[in-house]
Design a protein around this motif. Structure first.
Motif, PDB file in Angstrom:
ATOM      1  N   ALA A  98      42.048 -31.718 -81.083  1.00 28.94           N
ATOM      2  CA  ALA A  98      42.752 -32.538 -80.197  1.00 28.94           C
ATOM      3  C   ALA A  98      43.609 -31.718 -79.336  1.00 28.94           C
ATOM      4  O   ALA A  98      43.590 -31.923 -77.876  1.00 28.94           O
ATOM      5  N   VAL A  99      44.134 -30.567 -79.884  1.00 29.84           N
ATOM      6  CA  VAL A  99      45.005 -29.621 -78.751  1.00 29.84           C
ATOM      7  C   VAL A  99      44.004 -28.896 -77.798  1.00 29.84           C
ATOM      8  O   VAL A  99      44.318 -28.769 -76.632  1.00 29.84           O
ATOM      9  N   ALA A 100      42.951 -28.507 -78.276  1.00 29.46           N
ATOM     10  CA  ALA A 100      41.738 -27.937 -77.646  1.00 29.46           C
ATOM     11  C   ALA A 100      41.315 -28.874 -76.608  1.00 29.46           C
ATOM     12  O   ALA A 100      40.999 -28.402 -75.491  1.00 29.46           O
ATOM     13  N   LEU A 101      41.020 -30.096 -76.855  1.00 31.26           N
ATOM     14  CA  LEU A 101      40.774 -31.097 -75.754  1.00 31.26           C
ATOM     15  C   LEU A 101      41.880 -31.142 -74.871  1.00 31.26           C
ATOM     16  O   LEU A 101      41.657 -31.073 -73.542  1.00 31.26           O
ATOM     17  N   LEU A 102      43.058 -31.272 -75.095  1.00 26.37           N
ATOM     18  CA  LEU A 102      44.024 -31.265 -74.047  1.00 26.37           C
ATOM     19  C   LEU A 102      44.373 -30.234 -73.278  1.00 26.37           C
ATOM     20  O   LEU A 102      44.280 -30.159 -72.119  1.00 26.37           O
ATOM     21  N   ALA A 103      44.133 -28.949 -73.753  1.00 25.74           N
ATOM     22  CA  ALA A 103      44.029 -27.768 -73.098  1.00 25.74           C
ATOM     23  C   ALA A 103      42.799 -27.819 -72.072  1.00 25.74           C
ATOM     24  O   ALA A 103      43.028 -27.350 -70.934  1.00 25.74           O
ATOM     25  N   ASP A 104      41.754 -28.391 -72.438  1.00 25.75           N
ATOM     26  CA  ASP A 104      40.553 -28.406 -71.421  1.00 25.75           C
ATOM     27  C   ASP A 104      40.872 -29.395 -70.416  1.00 25.75           C
ATOM     28  O   ASP A 104      40.586 -29.096 -69.196  1.00 25.75           O
ATOM     29  N   GLY A 105      41.497 -30.518 -70.756  1.00 23.23           N
ATOM     30  CA  GLY A 105      41.865 -31.292 -69.478  1.00 23.23           C
ATOM     31  C   GLY A 105      43.120 -30.754 -68.677  1.00 23.23           C
ATOM     32  O   GLY A 105      42.983 -30.938 -67.574  1.00 23.23           O
ATOM     33  N   TYR A 106      43.855 -29.931 -69.304  1.00 22.31           N
ATOM     34  CA  TYR A 106      44.791 -29.197 -68.476  1.00 22.31           C
ATOM     35  C   TYR A 106      44.255 -28.259 -67.322  1.00 22.31           C
ATOM     36  O   TYR A 106      44.574 -28.439 -66.231  1.00 22.31           O
ATOM     37  N   VAL A 165      43.659 -41.270 -68.924  1.00 24.52           N
ATOM     38  CA  VAL A 165      43.694 -40.571 -69.978  1.00 24.52           C
ATOM     39  C   VAL A 165      42.751 -39.333 -70.198  1.00 24.52           C
ATOM     40  O   VAL A 165      41.599 -39.384 -69.753  1.00 24.52           O
ATOM     41  N   ILE A 166      43.041 -38.357 -70.963  1.00 24.05           N
ATOM     42  CA  ILE A 166      42.143 -37.039 -71.037  1.00 24.05           C
ATOM     43  C   ILE A 166      41.299 -37.570 -72.309  1.00 24.05           C
ATOM     44  O   ILE A 166      41.995 -37.604 -73.695  1.00 24.05           O
ATOM     45  N   GLY A 167      40.148 -37.296 -72.251  1.00 23.38           N
ATOM     46  CA  GLY A 167      39.500 -37.804 -73.312  1.00 23.38           C
ATOM     47  C   GLY A 167      37.999 -36.829 -73.456  1.00 23.38           C
ATOM     48  O   GLY A 167      37.891 -35.862 -72.423  1.00 23.38           O
ATOM     49  N   PRO A 168      37.077 -36.780 -74.442  1.00 29.01           N
ATOM     50  CA  PRO A 168      35.870 -35.959 -74.422  1.00 29.01           C
ATOM     51  C   PRO A 168      34.808 -36.290 -73.222  1.00 29.01           C
ATOM     52  O   PRO A 168      34.801 -37.236 -72.764  1.00 29.01           O
ATOM     53  N   ALA A 169      34.465 -35.343 -72.605  1.00 23.74           N
ATOM     54  CA  ALA A 169      33.423 -35.245 -71.318  1.00 23.74           C
ATOM     55  C   ALA A 169      32.078 -36.264 -72.109  1.00 23.74           C
ATOM     56  O   ALA A 169      31.399 -36.655 -71.386  1.00 23.74           O
ATOM     57  N   LEU A 217      49.601 -24.227 -81.977  1.00 22.04           N
ATOM     58  CA  LEU A 217      48.344 -24.520 -81.531  1.00 22.04           C
ATOM     59  C   LEU A 217      48.222 -24.447 -79.984  1.00 22.04           C
ATOM     60  O   LEU A 217      47.187 -24.224 -79.330  1.00 22.04           O
ATOM     61  N   LEU A 218      49.494 -24.919 -79.422  1.00 22.33           N
ATOM     62  CA  LEU A 218      49.507 -25.100 -77.933  1.00 22.33           C
ATOM     63  C   LEU A 218      49.516 -23.816 -77.442  1.00 22.33           C
ATOM     64  O   LEU A 218      48.726 -23.514 -76.226  1.00 22.33           O
ATOM     65  N   ASN A 219      50.285 -22.765 -77.748  1.00 18.69           N
ATOM     66  CA  ASN A 219      50.239 -21.429 -77.346  1.00 18.69           C
ATOM     67  C   ASN A 219      49.215 -20.806 -77.517  1.00 18.69           C
ATOM     68  O   ASN A 219      48.470 -20.114 -76.623  1.00 18.69           O
ATOM     69  N   ARG A 220      48.231 -21.144 -78.629  1.00 19.68           N
ATOM     70  CA  ARG A 220      46.949 -20.390 -79.109  1.00 19.68           C
ATOM     71  C   ARG A 220      46.062 -20.752 -77.791  1.00 19.68           C
ATOM     72  O   ARG A 220      44.864 -20.099 -77.583  1.00 19.68           O
ATOM     73  N   ASN A 221      46.270 -22.083 -77.400  1.00 21.91           N
ATOM     74  CA  ASN A 221      45.210 -22.722 -76.584  1.00 21.91           C
ATOM     75  C   ASN A 221      45.469 -22.394 -74.972  1.00 21.91           C
ATOM     76  O   ASN A 221      45.086 -22.988 -74.208  1.00 21.91           O
ATOM     77  N   GLY A 222      46.865 -21.766 -74.853  1.00 26.23           N
ATOM     78  CA  GLY A 222      47.240 -21.463 -73.486  1.00 26.23           C
ATOM     79  C   GLY A 222      47.784 -22.479 -72.889  1.00 26.23           C
ATOM     80  O   GLY A 222      47.692 -22.740 -71.421  1.00 26.23           O
ATOM     81  N   VAL A 223      48.449 -23.395 -73.434  1.00 28.10           N
ATOM     82  CA  VAL A 223      49.091 -24.761 -72.531  1.00 28.10           C
ATOM     83  C   VAL A 223      50.758 -24.690 -72.533  1.00 28.10           C
ATOM     84  O   VAL A 223      51.203 -24.748 -73.551  1.00 28.10           O
ATOM     85  N   PRO A 224      50.775 -24.240 -71.463  1.00 28.95           N
ATOM     86  CA  PRO A 224      52.285 -24.202 -71.114  1.00 28.95           C
ATOM     87  C   PRO A 224      53.125 -25.572 -71.551  1.00 28.95           C
ATOM     88  O   PRO A 224      52.444 -26.625 -70.985  1.00 28.95           O
ATOM     89  N   HIS A 225      54.141 -25.831 -71.994  1.00 31.79           N
ATOM     90  CA  HIS A 225      54.591 -27.043 -72.566  1.00 31.79           C
ATOM     91  C   HIS A 225      55.996 -27.052 -72.676  1.00 31.79           C
ATOM     92  O   HIS A 225      56.703 -26.054 -72.817  1.00 31.79           O
ATOM     93  N   GLU A 226      56.728 -28.340 -72.790  1.00 33.02           N
ATOM     94  CA  GLU A 226      57.952 -28.640 -73.482  1.00 33.02           C
ATOM     95  C   GLU A 226      57.526 -29.840 -74.486  1.00 33.02           C
ATOM     96  O   GLU A 226      56.770 -30.735 -74.293  1.00 33.02           O
ATOM     97  N   LYS A 259      31.826 -23.043 -65.909  1.00 33.58           N
ATOM     98  CA  LYS A 259      31.659 -23.581 -67.000  1.00 33.58           C
ATOM     99  C   LYS A 259      32.220 -24.985 -67.169  1.00 33.58           C
ATOM    100  O   LYS A 259      33.271 -25.338 -66.511  1.00 33.58           O
ATOM    101  N   LYS A 260      31.301 -25.863 -67.622  1.00 38.26           N
ATOM    102  CA  LYS A 260      31.699 -27.338 -67.747  1.00 38.26           C
ATOM    103  C   LYS A 260      32.580 -27.618 -68.610  1.00 38.26           C
ATOM    104  O   LYS A 260      32.791 -27.144 -69.747  1.00 38.26           O
ATOM    105  N   SER A 261      33.483 -28.315 -68.202  1.00 39.09           N
ATOM    106  CA  SER A 261      34.690 -28.874 -68.894  1.00 39.09           C
ATOM    107  C   SER A 261      34.339 -29.847 -70.101  1.00 39.09           C
ATOM    108  O   SER A 261      33.344 -30.606 -69.957  1.00 39.09           O
ATOM    109  N   ALA A 262      34.976 -29.706 -71.433  1.00 35.71           N
ATOM    110  CA  ALA A 262      34.833 -30.466 -72.473  1.00 35.71           C
ATOM    111  C   ALA A 262      35.564 -31.814 -72.243  1.00 35.71           C
ATOM    112  O   ALA A 262      35.288 -32.678 -72.921  1.00 35.71           O
TER     113      ALA A 262
END
Length: 361
Positions: free
Chosen positions: A117-125, A355-359, A37-46, A162-165
């Motif tokens: 939740a991963v999609a929201l994290l990606a938007d926050g990133y 905290v990263i949350g929804p807009a 899910l992280l890779n699919r949403n383009g989030v570089p991670h450890e 584009k407005k972030s979510a």
């Protein structure tokens, strides 16, 4: 486990069943799903995998110096531990709720389905990266340290139109301090301090958390209800003196909750109006009504939340101090922190955690 560049989101992964000695393959399958899910949403991670909640907190403190975003993947206990390592810093907390109750995520309106939740994290990133780049900063250690921060970063990706979510907001934290606690091992008095970002409960609430923690075969609200049923008939209410911002309340109390967030027990709205970012606790004090009258009273709270009535008193405050006539149990964010409290306090510390949350609600 180090990252020189702040372009990597560090995910501290400790699912709810980690404490239950779950089969390693089940945990590994969840890691693979999370990686996908992280890779699919383009989030570089450890992904860092602590063995205990204490280690999760230590990892978070280390990670806060290596990344602008640290995500807690687990239940409320894991989120509490990770947040403890980030309090007072500008490191942003992402929440990936894969726990039993997920009340912290629920109170912050974070999706409880992992893909969302991963999609929201990606938007926050992307939001944080865009904001820093638009202000002329690179997404690196040195520049991030000097970058200005605000209580809410919600403008979105202006360059793309584009407005972030996602919304990055500051929330409060509570600090619990035991003034007079009997250590179970030595029998001596000790002082103890910890933080909470959702709820602190004592008396009946603490006993329920203790019983629920032993029901390994149940999850979410069912686990909490199992703890309630075990405690309902045999718990003895306690005479307490509760002082909230200088106002004193005395009586025999069944249950008392110091709420920073609205939910506990897998979605029970114990303090429906609590706002984790308003700089105030919502104090819920429920008087003892006798063994059989407890059932309709608690059922009303479980279904509709607490509201001012003859048996329930609500109060907003900054500090709470409690003296109990006999030792009581207490929990912080669902984790039992003591079984022998007689005197303790809680203090709100505003805007301690980003905290990263929804807009949008």
């Amino acid at each position: 486990m180090s990252s020189n560049k702040r372009t990597v989101v560090i995910v501290i992964f400790r699912p709810a069943f980690a404490a239950d000695a779950a089969p390693l393959p089940a945990e590994n399958r969840l890691v693979v799903r999370l990686e996908t899910l992280l890779n699919r949403n383009g989030v570089p991670h450890e992904i860092w995998r602590p063995a205990t909640l204490g280690e999760a907190g230590d990892m978070a403190r280390k990670a806060s110096g290596a990344s602008p975003i640290v995500a807690a993947a687990g239940g409320d206990g894991t989120i509490n531990a990770v947040s403890g390592g980030l309090l007072g810093t500008e490191c942003r907390l992402g929440i990936l709720p894969i726990g039993s109750g997920n009340d912290i995520a629920r109170g912050l309106r974070i999706p409880r389905k992992l893909p969302a939740a991963v999609a929201l994290l990606a938007d926050g990133y992307r939001l944080l990266k865009s904001d820093m780049e638009s202000s002329g900063n690179e997404f690196t250690d040195a520049e991030f340290t000097d970058a200005e921060s605000t209580d809410a970063e919600s403008t979105g990706n202006e360059s793309s139109g584009k407005k972030s979510a996602a919304l990055i907001r500051k929330i409060d934290a509570g600090v619990f301090t035991s003034v007079n606690e009997t250590d179970a091992a030595s029998g001596r008095s000790r002082q103890y301090e910890c933080h909470f970002i959702n709820t602190l409960g004592f008396g009946f609430d603490g006993r329920v958390a203790w019983n629920a923690s032993r029901l390994r075969f149940l999850r979410g609200k069912w686990k909490y209800l199992g703890g309630v049923l075990q405690s309902l008939l045999f718990y003895r209410a306690t005479d307490m003196t509760i002082t909230a911002d200088g106002e004193t309340y005395s009586g025999r109390y069944l249950m008392t909750t110091v709420a920073n967030g609205p939910f506990e027990g897998g979605g029970i709205p114990v303090a429906p109006r609590a706002d984790p970012g308003d700089g105030l606790f919502d104090l819920v004090m429920i008087h003892d009504t006798g063994v059989f009258a407890r059932i309709p009273l608690l059922l009303r709270v479980l279904l509709f939340g607490a509201s001012d009535s003859t048996d329930i008193r609500l109060r907003q405050c900054h500090t709470v101090r409690v003296t109990s006539s006999r030792p009581v149990m207490a929990h912080a964010d669902g984790e039992v922190i003591s079984r022998n409290l007689t005197e303790f306090s809680a203090t709100i510390r505003p805007a301690q955690l980003a905290v990263i949350g929804p807009a949008t609600p």
